[in-house]
Design a protein around this motif. Structure first.
Motif, PDB file in Angstrom:
ATOM      1  N   VAL A 117     -24.284  51.924 -39.334  1.00  0.00           N
ATOM      2  CA  VAL A 117     -23.929  52.881 -38.288  1.00  0.00           C
ATOM      3  C   VAL A 117     -22.806  52.274 -37.457  1.00  0.00           C
ATOM      4  CG1 VAL A 117     -24.707  54.221 -36.306  1.00  0.00           C
ATOM      5  CG2 VAL A 117     -26.289  53.779 -38.197  1.00  0.00           C
ATOM      6  N   ILE A 118     -21.705  53.029 -37.345  1.00  0.00           N
ATOM      7  CA  ILE A 118     -20.540  52.576 -36.614  1.00  0.00           C
ATOM      8  C   ILE A 118     -20.343  53.474 -35.396  1.00  0.00           C
ATOM      9  CG2 ILE A 118     -18.035  52.217 -36.695  1.00  0.00           C
ATOM     10  CD1 ILE A 118     -19.983  52.306 -39.888  1.00  0.00           C
ATOM     11  N   PRO A 119     -20.278  52.896 -34.192  1.00  0.00           N
ATOM     12  CA  PRO A 119     -20.032  53.727 -33.003  1.00  0.00           C
ATOM     13  C   PRO A 119     -18.586  54.229 -32.986  1.00  0.00           C
ATOM     14  CG  PRO A 119     -20.088  51.414 -32.398  1.00  0.00           C
ATOM     15  CD  PRO A 119     -20.433  51.485 -33.854  1.00  0.00           C
ATOM     16  N   LEU A 120     -18.417  55.437 -32.505  1.00  0.00           N
ATOM     17  CA  LEU A 120     -17.092  56.033 -32.314  1.00  0.00           C
ATOM     18  C   LEU A 120     -16.757  55.888 -30.839  1.00  0.00           C
ATOM     19  CD1 LEU A 120     -17.839  59.238 -34.374  1.00  0.00           C
ATOM     20  CD2 LEU A 120     -16.484  57.279 -35.130  1.00  0.00           C
ATOM     21  N   LEU A 121     -15.667  55.188 -30.558  1.00  0.00           N
ATOM     22  CA  LEU A 121     -15.339  54.835 -29.182  1.00  0.00           C
ATOM     23  C   LEU A 121     -14.097  55.539 -28.672  1.00  0.00           C
ATOM     24  CD1 LEU A 121     -15.853  50.988 -29.556  1.00  0.00           C
ATOM     25  CD2 LEU A 121     -17.431  52.591 -28.490  1.00  0.00           C
ATOM     26  N   ARG A 122     -14.150  55.929 -27.415  1.00  0.00           N
ATOM     27  CA  ARG A 122     -12.993  56.390 -26.649  1.00  0.00           C
ATOM     28  C   ARG A 122     -12.941  55.439 -25.467  1.00  0.00           C
ATOM     29  NH1 ARG A 122     -14.855  60.954 -24.767  1.00  0.00           N
ATOM     30  NH2 ARG A 122     -14.455  62.150 -26.641  1.00  0.00           N
ATOM     31  N   GLY A 123     -12.018  54.474 -25.538  1.00  0.00           N
ATOM     32  CA  GLY A 123     -12.052  53.390 -24.559  1.00  0.00           C
ATOM     33  C   GLY A 123     -13.312  52.576 -24.818  1.00  0.00           C
ATOM     34  N   ASN A 124     -14.129  52.423 -23.790  1.00  0.00           N
ATOM     35  CA  ASN A 124     -15.411  51.719 -23.949  1.00  0.00           C
ATOM     36  C   ASN A 124     -16.585  52.674 -24.082  1.00  0.00           C
ATOM     37  OD1 ASN A 124     -14.249  49.160 -23.782  1.00  0.00           O
ATOM     38  ND2 ASN A 124     -14.315  49.188 -21.550  1.00  0.00           N
ATOM     39  N   GLU A 125     -16.310  53.969 -24.120  1.00  0.00           N
ATOM     40  CA  GLU A 125     -17.366  54.979 -24.156  1.00  0.00           C
ATOM     41  C   GLU A 125     -17.629  55.456 -25.588  1.00  0.00           C
ATOM     42  OE1 GLU A 125     -18.128  59.525 -22.573  1.00  0.00           O
ATOM     43  OE2 GLU A 125     -16.554  58.324 -21.658  1.00  0.00           O
ATOM     44  N   VAL A 126     -18.892  55.453 -25.968  1.00  0.00           N
ATOM     45  CA  VAL A 126     -19.286  55.957 -27.279  1.00  0.00           C
ATOM     46  C   VAL A 126     -19.398  57.479 -27.205  1.00  0.00           C
ATOM     47  CG1 VAL A 126     -21.080  55.935 -29.070  1.00  0.00           C
ATOM     48  CG2 VAL A 126     -20.556  53.829 -27.823  1.00  0.00           C
ATOM     49  N   ILE A 132     -24.277  56.090 -42.228  1.00  0.00           N
ATOM     50  CA  ILE A 132     -24.260  56.138 -43.692  1.00  0.00           C
ATOM     51  C   ILE A 132     -25.499  55.433 -44.212  1.00  0.00           C
ATOM     52  CG2 ILE A 132     -22.995  55.596 -45.799  1.00  0.00           C
ATOM     53  CD1 ILE A 132     -20.445  55.472 -44.131  1.00  0.00           C
ATOM     54  N   ASP A 133     -26.210  56.120 -45.107  1.00  0.00           N
ATOM     55  CA  ASP A 133     -27.429  55.578 -45.716  1.00  0.00           C
ATOM     56  C   ASP A 133     -27.232  55.396 -47.215  1.00  0.00           C
ATOM     57  OD1 ASP A 133     -28.273  56.343 -43.183  1.00  0.00           O
ATOM     58  OD2 ASP A 133     -30.177  57.138 -43.878  1.00  0.00           O
ATOM     59  N   SER A 134     -27.947  54.414 -47.748  1.00  0.00           N
ATOM     60  CA  SER A 134     -28.009  54.209 -49.191  1.00  0.00           C
ATOM     61  C   SER A 134     -29.464  54.229 -49.624  1.00  0.00           C
ATOM     62  CB  SER A 134     -27.383  52.861 -49.574  1.00  0.00           C
ATOM     63  OG  SER A 134     -27.570  52.617 -50.960  1.00  0.00           O
ATOM     64  N   ASP A 135     -29.685  54.630 -50.860  1.00  0.00           N
ATOM     65  CA  ASP A 135     -31.044  54.590 -51.403  1.00  0.00           C
ATOM     66  C   ASP A 135     -31.308  53.249 -52.103  1.00  0.00           C
ATOM     67  OD1 ASP A 135     -29.388  55.009 -53.586  1.00  0.00           O
ATOM     68  OD2 ASP A 135     -30.423  56.810 -54.287  1.00  0.00           O
ATOM     69  N   LYS A 136     -30.412  52.273 -51.875  1.00  0.00           N
ATOM     70  CA  LYS A 136     -30.567  50.928 -52.440  1.00  0.00           C
ATOM     71  C   LYS A 136     -30.678  49.908 -51.311  1.00  0.00           C
ATOM     72  CE  LYS A 136     -27.626  52.333 -56.271  1.00  0.00           C
ATOM     73  NZ  LYS A 136     -27.453  53.698 -55.792  1.00  0.00           N
ATOM     74  N   LEU A 137     -31.545  48.947 -51.467  1.00  0.00           N
ATOM     75  CA  LEU A 137     -31.678  47.862 -50.490  1.00  0.00           C
ATOM     76  C   LEU A 137     -30.409  47.014 -50.457  1.00  0.00           C
ATOM     77  CD1 LEU A 137     -35.303  46.541 -51.093  1.00  0.00           C
ATOM     78  CD2 LEU A 137     -34.429  47.579 -48.990  1.00  0.00           C
ATOM     79  N   GLY A 138     -30.039  46.559 -49.272  1.00  0.00           N
ATOM     80  CA  GLY A 138     -28.922  45.627 -49.128  1.00  0.00           C
ATOM     81  C   GLY A 138     -27.600  46.146 -49.648  1.00  0.00           C
ATOM     82  N   PHE A 139     -27.401  47.439 -49.599  1.00  0.00           N
ATOM     83  CA  PHE A 139     -26.218  48.037 -50.215  1.00  0.00           C
ATOM     84  C   PHE A 139     -24.934  47.738 -49.455  1.00  0.00           C
ATOM     85  CE2 PHE A 139     -23.239  51.484 -51.075  1.00  0.00           C
ATOM     86  CZ  PHE A 139     -23.224  51.470 -52.455  1.00  0.00           C
ATOM     87  N   PHE A 140     -24.993  47.721 -48.137  1.00  0.00           N
ATOM     88  CA  PHE A 140     -23.789  47.576 -47.314  1.00  0.00           C
ATOM     89  C   PHE A 140     -23.508  46.117 -47.004  1.00  0.00           C
ATOM     90  CE2 PHE A 140     -25.696  51.709 -46.402  1.00  0.00           C
ATOM     91  CZ  PHE A 140     -24.655  52.534 -46.810  1.00  0.00           C
ATOM     92  N   ASP A 141     -22.224  45.796 -46.887  1.00  0.00           N
ATOM     93  CA  ASP A 141     -21.829  44.414 -46.613  1.00  0.00           C
ATOM     94  C   ASP A 141     -20.681  44.400 -45.602  1.00  0.00           C
ATOM     95  OD1 ASP A 141     -19.495  45.091 -48.043  1.00  0.00           O
ATOM     96  OD2 ASP A 141     -20.204  44.132 -49.884  1.00  0.00           O
ATOM     97  N   LYS A 142     -20.130  43.231 -45.384  1.00  0.00           N
ATOM     98  CA  LYS A 142     -19.059  43.066 -44.393  1.00  0.00           C
ATOM     99  C   LYS A 142     -17.788  43.830 -44.789  1.00  0.00           C
ATOM    100  CE  LYS A 142     -21.150  40.507 -41.380  1.00  0.00           C
ATOM    101  NZ  LYS A 142     -21.409  40.983 -40.034  1.00  0.00           N
ATOM    102  N   THR A 143     -17.568  44.043 -46.089  1.00  0.00           N
ATOM    103  CA  THR A 143     -16.417  44.847 -46.520  1.00  0.00           C
ATOM    104  C   THR A 143     -16.578  46.278 -46.031  1.00  0.00           C
ATOM    105  OG1 THR A 143     -16.032  43.457 -48.467  1.00  0.00           O
ATOM    106  CG2 THR A 143     -15.118  45.684 -48.530  1.00  0.00           C
ATOM    107  N   ASP A 144     -17.776  46.849 -46.243  1.00  0.00           N
ATOM    108  CA  ASP A 144     -18.039  48.192 -45.731  1.00  0.00           C
ATOM    109  C   ASP A 144     -17.829  48.218 -44.223  1.00  0.00           C
ATOM    110  OD1 ASP A 144     -19.161  49.648 -48.171  1.00  0.00           O
ATOM    111  OD2 ASP A 144     -20.521  47.932 -48.042  1.00  0.00           O
ATOM    112  N   GLN A 145     -18.389  47.247 -43.537  1.00  0.00           N
ATOM    113  CA  GLN A 145     -18.278  47.213 -42.077  1.00  0.00           C
ATOM    114  C   GLN A 145     -16.822  47.165 -41.642  1.00  0.00           C
ATOM    115  OE1 GLN A 145     -20.708  44.276 -40.094  1.00  0.00           O
ATOM    116  NE2 GLN A 145     -19.663  44.571 -38.135  1.00  0.00           N
ATOM    117  N   CYS A 146     -16.034  46.301 -42.241  1.00  0.00           N
ATOM    118  CA  CYS A 146     -14.628  46.142 -41.866  1.00  0.00           C
ATOM    119  C   CYS A 146     -13.859  47.451 -42.040  1.00  0.00           C
ATOM    120  CB  CYS A 146     -14.009  45.034 -42.719  1.00  0.00           C
ATOM    121  SG  CYS A 146     -12.225  44.861 -42.493  1.00  0.00           S
TER     122      CYS A 146
END
Length: 162
Positions: A117-126, A132-146
């Motif tokens: 889950v990535i916050p959407l920011l306008r300045g410092n305000e969300v 985004i969900d996956s049906d697999k454990l450990g699916f997301f990594d730092k590449t996805d995050q970046c």
């Protein structure tokens, strides 16, 4: 850009680079927030075959379901509740390898196993979150995050400044 998505084969990083360029082109000139969020959801779901992709938008004291692709979703989430509510409260990305191990996880679908889950920011305000969900454990990594943070901070944040 024509309403055609070109999904390349390659590394996850190469796929994101290609998609971000296409999304910039797709969103350029379109001023309707809901239309743009709907297309972003569709592009991400189609390109990566995520289980669920969508947006929750801040409305008063709750996150309210916005455009999404996937199964039936929770409609409203309180600040500080579940992964989305924590991302909103802390204004930080939440990368969860196993949602069952996340204290207070809200199970909109029992098939969801990992989440980002990535916050959407306008300045410092969300003003919303990308969930985004996956049906697999450990699916997301730092590449996805970046790359998802780049999408949210560089592309989507501009939509709310217009």
């Amino acid at each position: 850009m024509a309403e055609k998505l070109i999904v390349i084969s390659g590394t996850k990083e190469e796929q994101y680079v290609s998609l971000l360029a296409q999304l910039r082109s797709l969103l350029e000139g379109e001023t309707d927030l809901i239309a743009n969020l709907a297309n972003v959801s569709a592009v991400l779901k189609d390109a990566f075959d995520f289980f669920w992709v969508g947006f929750y938008l801040v409305k008063e004291d709750e996150l309210v379901l916005g455009p999404f692709q996937g199964t039936l979703a929770c409609t409203r989430i309180k600040k500080g509740k579940g992964v989305c509510g924590i991302a909103w409260q802390e204004a930080t990305t939440q990368l969860v390898a196993d949602v069952d191990a996340f204290p207070g996880h809200i199970a909109c679908s029992s098939l969801s196993r990992s989440e980002i889950v990535i916050p959407l920011l306008r300045g410092n305000e969300v003003w919303g979150v990308l969930d985004i969900d996956s049906d697999k454990l450990g699916f997301f990594d730092k590449t996805d995050q970046c790359f998802l943070e780049k999408l949210c901070n560089d592309i989507l944040s501009k939509l709310c400044q217009k």
